[in-house]
Every structure is written in structure tokens, then in C-alpha cells.
Design an enzyme around this catalytic site. Structure first.
Site, PDB file in Angstrom:
ATOM      1  N   ASP A  70     -14.758  33.839 -13.086  1.00 41.59           N
ATOM      2  CA  ASP A  70     -13.701  32.834 -13.440  1.00 41.59           C
ATOM      3  C   ASP A  70     -12.271  32.852 -13.055  1.00 41.59           C
ATOM      4  O   ASP A  70     -11.685  32.082 -12.579  1.00 41.59           O
ATOM      5  CB  ASP A  70     -14.251  32.412 -14.771  1.00 41.59           C
ATOM      6  CG  ASP A  70     -15.340  31.457 -14.946  1.00 41.59           C
ATOM      7  OD1 ASP A  70     -15.941  31.002 -14.212  1.00 41.59           O
ATOM      8  OD2 ASP A  70     -15.639  31.509 -16.269  1.00 41.59           O
ATOM      9  N   GLY A  71     -12.020  34.320 -13.195  1.00 41.52           N
ATOM     10  CA  GLY A  71     -10.629  34.896 -12.945  1.00 41.52           C
ATOM     11  C   GLY A  71     -10.402  34.354 -11.469  1.00 41.52           C
ATOM     12  O   GLY A  71      -9.003  33.737 -11.081  1.00 41.52           O
ATOM     13  N   ARG A  75      -7.560  31.838  -9.947  1.00 38.84           N
ATOM     14  CA  ARG A  75      -6.606  32.268  -8.642  1.00 38.84           C
ATOM     15  C   ARG A  75      -6.805  31.302  -7.439  1.00 38.84           C
ATOM     16  O   ARG A  75      -5.754  30.740  -6.798  1.00 38.84           O
ATOM     17  CB  ARG A  75      -7.040  33.764  -8.223  1.00 38.84           C
ATOM     18  CG  ARG A  75      -5.844  34.058  -7.051  1.00 38.84           C
ATOM     19  CD  ARG A  75      -5.740  35.478  -6.572  1.00 38.84           C
ATOM     20  NE  ARG A  75      -7.225  36.350  -7.265  1.00 38.84           N
ATOM     21  CZ  ARG A  75      -7.577  37.161  -6.551  1.00 38.84           C
ATOM     22  NH1 ARG A  75      -7.538  37.226  -5.395  1.00 38.84           N
ATOM     23  NH2 ARG A  75      -8.655  37.939  -7.193  1.00 38.84           N
ATOM     24  N   ASN A 145      -7.551  25.294 -17.081  1.00 38.53           N
ATOM     25  CA  ASN A 145      -8.231  25.897 -18.319  1.00 38.53           C
ATOM     26  C   ASN A 145      -7.408  25.443 -19.559  1.00 38.53           C
ATOM     27  O   ASN A 145      -7.600  24.696 -20.398  1.00 38.53           O
ATOM     28  CB  ASN A 145      -8.661  27.173 -18.390  1.00 38.53           C
ATOM     29  CG  ASN A 145      -9.894  27.563 -17.927  1.00 38.53           C
ATOM     30  OD1 ASN A 145     -10.617  26.515 -17.602  1.00 38.53           O
ATOM     31  ND2 ASN A 145     -10.346  28.844 -17.522  1.00 38.53           N
ATOM     32  N   THR A 186     -14.439  25.898 -22.810  1.00 38.46           N
ATOM     33  CA  THR A 186     -15.498  26.919 -23.068  1.00 38.46           C
ATOM     34  C   THR A 186     -14.776  28.242 -22.813  1.00 38.46           C
ATOM     35  O   THR A 186     -15.512  28.995 -22.563  1.00 38.46           O
ATOM     36  CB  THR A 186     -16.459  26.634 -22.010  1.00 38.46           C
ATOM     37  OG1 THR A 186     -16.033  26.412 -20.603  1.00 38.46           O
ATOM     38  CG2 THR A 186     -17.319  25.375 -22.425  1.00 38.46           C
ATOM     39  N   ALA A 187     -13.392  28.231 -22.700  1.00 41.33           N
ATOM     40  CA  ALA A 187     -12.815  29.568 -22.481  1.00 41.33           C
ATOM     41  C   ALA A 187     -12.111  30.226 -23.642  1.00 41.33           C
ATOM     42  O   ALA A 187     -12.584  30.455 -24.910  1.00 41.33           O
ATOM     43  CB  ALA A 187     -11.985  29.542 -21.162  1.00 41.33           C
ATOM     44  N   SER A 191     -13.282  30.675 -27.920  1.00 34.79           N
ATOM     45  CA  SER A 191     -13.238  32.036 -28.646  1.00 34.79           C
ATOM     46  C   SER A 191     -12.328  31.703 -29.732  1.00 34.79           C
ATOM     47  O   SER A 191     -12.795  32.478 -30.948  1.00 34.79           O
ATOM     48  CB  SER A 191     -12.698  33.093 -27.752  1.00 34.79           C
ATOM     49  OG  SER A 191     -13.239  33.091 -26.351  1.00 34.79           O
TER      50      SER A 191
END
Length: 329
Positions: A70-71, A75, A145, A186-187, A191
């Protein structure tokens, strides 16, 4: 006309290099012109990728293929932001919630791309404006996000005031505030205890982080609303704003952050027609069968397994209690 693909990956990972070689070989064999992009983590707030888009021919590309987690997809989003070029993600990371395919499906993903056998899905983006206390022009940014205001000093809390559409909602000390899209639900927001929003939900999610307040629940704000987060002058710690975990800017006391839905979405190439519900269950390995159902299935299977033993015991009992056969004596 030559079809073009821009590939974004993490060149420092051996598995990414292997996947890259496979993808490039198959795409070039199919007649595609392939461009590679590999850069370090960006920390410049705002849109700093305009020159890179031109240099690497992003707008001329059919898709931007991402080989990574995902990172790496976030990008790639910096490259496609503001264009109509979709992202096609192949997950080489852990959860890979934004990715469309897994590593073992790379060959099939390339074949589908070559055949043009994919659909395009649009995801909501938030645009961000930062008003610093010096009274200068606001600074602009964006996030796929989330945009997160957090304390700059670990040992202290940040004092913030939350508002919606110019009206105050609440003020409290906390570790920070996450403002997220449905995609980002969901990111970081997830959390922090926020709800999961389906991608088609057109809203902005606000989730306080470790707030010292009686009312500091997650809020789901409408698509035409503007959320403000003020770092109060009395705050024990200044703040820092981070967009998608990549682009950041310091927030002195007295700063204001405005977050609203952007009219320009990001586009993703989709290979699967499976609903988001199935993706959610798969990525988080959710137990779709509860313990009651498992217990019932186990109980239903027990008599069948015990039947032979029961029959044997019954037969033994019958033999023990039966009248002896004279011929056996």
C-alpha cells in the site's frame, strides 16, 4: 500507436526486482513501451510531482502498474493525482488493501492488461488547506487515505478544536485527529477505532486519537462539508500534518487545517468483479462462520463418528448378557 505503462516499485526489495523483470519482459513482448519510476519517500507538502509527471510521460501511459504494498501504491498516487491514468496494484507487501492482485497472479494481471480486460474505479480524494498563524497564503495539499494532525512532541498532548462547516463541534487534548476518506477508513482511521466505510460512500471520516474528552467519537461528515482542525494557541505541543504518511508540514500553535472532498478523484484499474465485502473478509481474514456455527457443525459430526463405537459397545453388551450356547460350553 504504442501502448505505454509506467511501473512503480521498491527497488531495494529483491522480490520486487524479480517481479519487475517478469512484468517488463511480458509487457515488452506484448509491444508495450515500459518506463520505470523509483524514488525515495517524499516529505514535501503539496503537489511536488508535476515535473516528474511530464518527464516520465504519466499522462501518455495507459496505466501506472505498482509492484509493492500500500505504501508503494500511495507513492504512485502522487504521480497519477490530477490525471485520468488509473493505478493497477500487484501486492508484494502484507495486507495490500489497495492492490488488485497478489504476487502469484502477476502473470494473469499482465495478460489482462494486455487484453484491455479491466474496469476503472474512482476513489474519493480529500483536498487540504493549511492556514499558518503568520497570515500568509494558505498551503494546499491532498490525500487519498488520510490527512492527520498529530502532536509534534511525544511527551505532551496537542490541544485542538474540531469544527464542521464553520461551526464548532468539540475541543480537547489528544494525540491527534485523523480525517480520512472511505478508502482510508481501513488504514490509520481503522487502527484508531474508526468505522470501515465502503469505497462508494462519499464522505469524510473524523477520528480523534486518544482524546481526553467525554465526547470524542468518530464522525462521518457529508461530501459537501468542510472539516476544520485548529491547533489552539494554548496547546502544550505544536502539531504536524501528514498526508498519506508521506507529505508533511509543521503546524505552529494557532494553525488551522481545512479538509474537504476534492472534486477530482483518483482512478484504479480493477480486474476483479468481487464486491468490497469479499475483499474486506479476505484481507482481514474475518471469521465469517461464528463459534456457534462451528460448535453446531462439530456436534452434528460427533454422533456420526461415534456411531461405529456405539454399535460395537452395544454388540458386546448383547453378547455378554445373552444365554450361553450349549455347544460353546
Amino acid at each position: 500507436m504504442t501502448r505505454r505503462v509506467l511501473i512503480v516499485t521498491h527497488g531495494g526489495r529483491p522480490e520486487a526486482v524479480v517481479a519487475l523483470r517478469e512484468a517488463v519482459s511480458e509487457l515488452e513482448a506484448a509491444g508495450f513501451a515500459v518506463t520505470l519510476h523509483d524514488d525515495d519517500l517524499a516529505e514535501t507538502f503539496g503537489d511536488h510531482m508535476a515535473l516528474t509527471r511530464v518527464r516520465e510521460g504519466v499522462t501518455e501511459s495507459e496505466v501506472v502498474m505498482v509492484l509493492g504494498g500500500d505504501g508503494t501504491i500511495l507513492r504512485a498516487a502522487e504521480l497519477t493525482h490530477g490525471t485520468d491514468v488509473p493505478i493497477l496494484g500487484v501486492n508484494l507487501g502484507h495486507v495490500g488493501f489497495l492492490a488488485e492482485s497478489e504476487r502469484e497472479d502477476l502473470h494473469a494481471a499482465v495478460a489482462r492488461l494486455v487484453a484491455g480486460d479491466y474496469t476503472v474505479e474512482e476513489r474519493t480524494v480529500v483536498e487540504v488547506q493549511v492556514h499558518l498563524p503568520d497570515g500568509g497564503e494558505p498551503l494546499a495539499g491532498w490525500a487519498l487515505n488520510e490527512a492527520t494532525v498529530e502532536k509534534a512532541q511525544r511527551e505532551r498532548m496537542i490541544e485542538v478544536a474540531i469544527g464542521v462547516d464553520g461551526r464548532p463541534v468539540s475541543s480537547f487534548g489528544c494525540d491527534g485527529v485523523v480525517t480520512a476518506t472511505a478508502t482510508g477508513s481501513t488504514a490509520h482511521a481503522f487502527s484508531a477505532g474508526g468505522p470501515v466505510m465502503w469505497p462508494e460512500v462519499d464522505a469524510v471520516l473524523v477520528v480523534p486519537l486518544a482524546a481526553h474528552a467525554l465526547f470524542a467519537r468518530p464522525l462521518v461528515v457529508g461530501p459537501r462539508s468542510t472539516v476544520t482542525v485548529d491547533v489552539l494557541p494554548r496547546s502544550a505541543s505544536p502539531g504536524v500534518l501528514t498526508c498519506d504518511g508521506r507529505r508533511r508540514i509543521d503546524l505552529p500553535n494557532g494553525s488551522r487545517v481545512e479538509v474537504r472532498r476534492s472534486p477530482t478523484p483518483l482512478r484504479f484499474a480493477r480486474l476483479s468483479t468481487a464486491p468490497f465485502t469479499d475483499r474486506l473478509v479476505s484481507k482481514f481474514s474475518l471469521p465469517v462462520v461464528g463459534w456457534r456455527e462451528r460448535a453446531a457443525d462439530s456436534a452434528a459430526a460427533t454422533p456420526a463418528a461415534a456411531a461405529p463405537a456405539a454399535s460395537t459397545a452395544s454388540a458386546a453388551t448383547s453378547r455378554a448378557t445373552a444365554t450361553p450356547d450349549p455347544e460353546e460350553e
